[in-house]
Design an enzyme around this catalytic site. Structure first.
Site, PDB file in Angstrom:
ATOM      1  N   GLY A   1       0.899  -1.152   0.014  1.00 13.68           N
ATOM      2  CA  GLY A   1       0.117  -0.087   0.050  1.00 13.68           C
ATOM      3  C   GLY A   1       0.793   1.261  -0.084  1.00 13.68           C
ATOM      4  O   GLY A   1       1.783   1.329  -0.690  1.00 13.68           O
TER       5      GLY A   1
ATOM      6  N   ASP B   1       2.567   2.572   2.410  1.00 14.94           N
ATOM      7  CA  ASP B   1       3.814   2.254   3.030  1.00 14.94           C
ATOM      8  C   ASP B   1       4.972   2.042   1.867  1.00 14.94           C
ATOM      9  O   ASP B   1       6.094   2.457   1.787  1.00 14.94           O
ATOM     10  CB  ASP B   1       3.876   1.449   4.047  1.00 14.94           C
ATOM     11  CG  ASP B   1       5.221   0.980   4.927  1.00 14.94           C
ATOM     12  OD1 ASP B   1       6.005   1.965   4.847  1.00 14.94           O
ATOM     13  OD2 ASP B   1       5.238   0.034   5.594  1.00 14.94           O
TER      14      ASP B   1
ATOM     15  N   SER C   1      -4.852   3.183   8.054  1.00 14.62           N
ATOM     16  CA  SER C   1      -5.726   2.125   8.441  1.00 14.62           C
ATOM     17  C   SER C   1      -6.907   1.454   7.688  1.00 14.62           C
ATOM     18  O   SER C   1      -7.333   0.422   8.020  1.00 14.62           O
ATOM     19  CB  SER C   1      -6.008   1.956   9.813  1.00 14.62           C
ATOM     20  OG  SER C   1      -4.864   1.776  10.951  1.00 14.62           O
ATOM     21  N   THR C   2      -6.946   2.098   6.557  1.00 12.16           N
ATOM     22  CA  THR C   2      -8.290   1.773   5.728  1.00 12.16           C
ATOM     23  C   THR C   2      -8.099   0.757   4.532  1.00 12.16           C
ATOM     24  O   THR C   2      -8.861   0.368   3.963  1.00 12.16           O
ATOM     25  CB  THR C   2      -8.784   2.883   5.095  1.00 12.16           C
ATOM     26  OG1 THR C   2      -7.901   3.617   4.148  1.00 12.16           O
ATOM     27  CG2 THR C   2      -9.234   3.786   6.191  1.00 12.16           C
ATOM     28  N   GLY C   3      -6.547   0.277   4.395  1.00 11.00           N
ATOM     29  CA  GLY C   3      -6.394  -0.657   3.316  1.00 11.00           C
ATOM     30  C   GLY C   3      -6.171  -2.074   3.951  1.00 11.00           C
ATOM     31  O   GLY C   3      -7.316  -2.623   4.569  1.00 11.00           O
ATOM     32  N   ILE C   4      -5.274  -2.650   3.925  1.00  8.43           N
ATOM     33  CA  ILE C   4      -5.136  -3.988   4.418  1.00  8.43           C
ATOM     34  C   ILE C   4      -5.341  -4.115   6.200  1.00  8.43           C
ATOM     35  O   ILE C   4      -5.629  -5.260   6.643  1.00  8.43           O
ATOM     36  CB  ILE C   4      -3.799  -4.712   4.330  1.00  8.43           C
ATOM     37  CG1 ILE C   4      -2.654  -3.768   4.851  1.00  8.43           C
ATOM     38  CG2 ILE C   4      -3.428  -4.729   2.935  1.00  8.43           C
ATOM     39  CD1 ILE C   4      -1.149  -4.686   4.928  1.00  8.43           C
ATOM     40  N   TYR C   5      -5.440  -3.302   6.914  1.00 13.85           N
ATOM     41  CA  TYR C   5      -5.892  -3.112   8.074  1.00 13.85           C
ATOM     42  C   TYR C   5      -7.392  -3.024   8.539  1.00 13.85           C
ATOM     43  O   TYR C   5      -7.682  -3.034   9.634  1.00 13.85           O
ATOM     44  CB  TYR C   5      -5.198  -1.903   9.103  1.00 13.85           C
ATOM     45  CG  TYR C   5      -3.674  -2.069   9.165  1.00 13.85           C
ATOM     46  CD1 TYR C   5      -2.960  -3.263   8.701  1.00 13.85           C
ATOM     47  CD2 TYR C   5      -3.007  -1.501   9.921  1.00 13.85           C
ATOM     48  CE1 TYR C   5      -1.598  -3.287   9.034  1.00 13.85           C
ATOM     49  CE2 TYR C   5      -1.530  -1.444  10.214  1.00 13.85           C
ATOM     50  CZ  TYR C   5      -0.986  -2.556   9.608  1.00 13.85           C
ATOM     51  OH  TYR C   5       0.452  -2.774   9.935  1.00 13.85           O
TER      52      TYR C   5
END
Length: 175
Positions: free
Chosen positions: A34, A36, A123-127
């Site tokens: 993402g 990061d 935090s809205t992607g893979i988290y």
């Protein structure tokens, strides 16, 4: 009340010209997927080198905390790495940790005399944090911080996807 210091745009945070961009990092600080991964790739090896030094000094970054590095080849001066929580059951602790990720990033920006900051949708992607809940927390946290602190002149929410962009723009318009 609308704060003119907060804006929303859709695009690529790695191309955003601000003093600091915030990275939705993982606790290892070694890059990932993402935003990061995109920040590490676009900024080059200087960011990872500083992340290694931070890891040696303090062993990574805890959820809700933030650390700062150079921005390497990015148009910003700094990257503020913060670790958002993984959505599990939507506990108050998860929501507080997400709020802390925004607040601690802004505190670090102030300490480093950063006037302009860009945030991704932490935090809205893979988290898997629900986008609407995350947007409410992000906007509320930033507004509360800016009410008490005047040194930050501009905060930009950089939304990668259309859904987040529409959520943020509609929530900002409601104020």
């Amino acid at each position: 009340m609308t704060d003119a210091r907060i804006t929303v745009k859709q695009g690529d945070i790695t191309k955003t010209e601000v003093d600091a961009i915030v990275n939705a990092a993982n606790s290892s600080l070694l890059g990932g997927g993402g935003v990061d991964g995109a920040i590490h790739r676009a900024g080059g090896p200087a960011i990872l080198e500083e992340c290694y030094r931070i890891r040696e000094r303090q062993g990574g970054c805890k959820t809700g905390e933030a650390v700062i590095t150079t921005a390497g080849k990015l148009p910003a001066k700094y990257v503020i790495h913060t670790v958002g929580p993984v959505w599990n059951k939507g506990s108050e602790e998860e929501k507080t940790l997400l709020k802390n990720a925004y607040i601690n990033s802004l505190k670090l920006a102030m300490e480093n005399e950063v006037a302009t900051v860009a945030f991704p949708n932490i935090s809205t992607g893979i988290y898997r944090f629900p986008k609407k809940v995350a947007a409410e927390i992000a906007i509320d946290a930033v507004k509360a911080f800016l009410r008490k602190n005047r040194s930050i002149k501009q905060v930009v929410f950089v939304c990668f996807d259309q859904e987040n962009y529409e959520l943020y723009t509609s929530m900002m318009a409601e104020e």
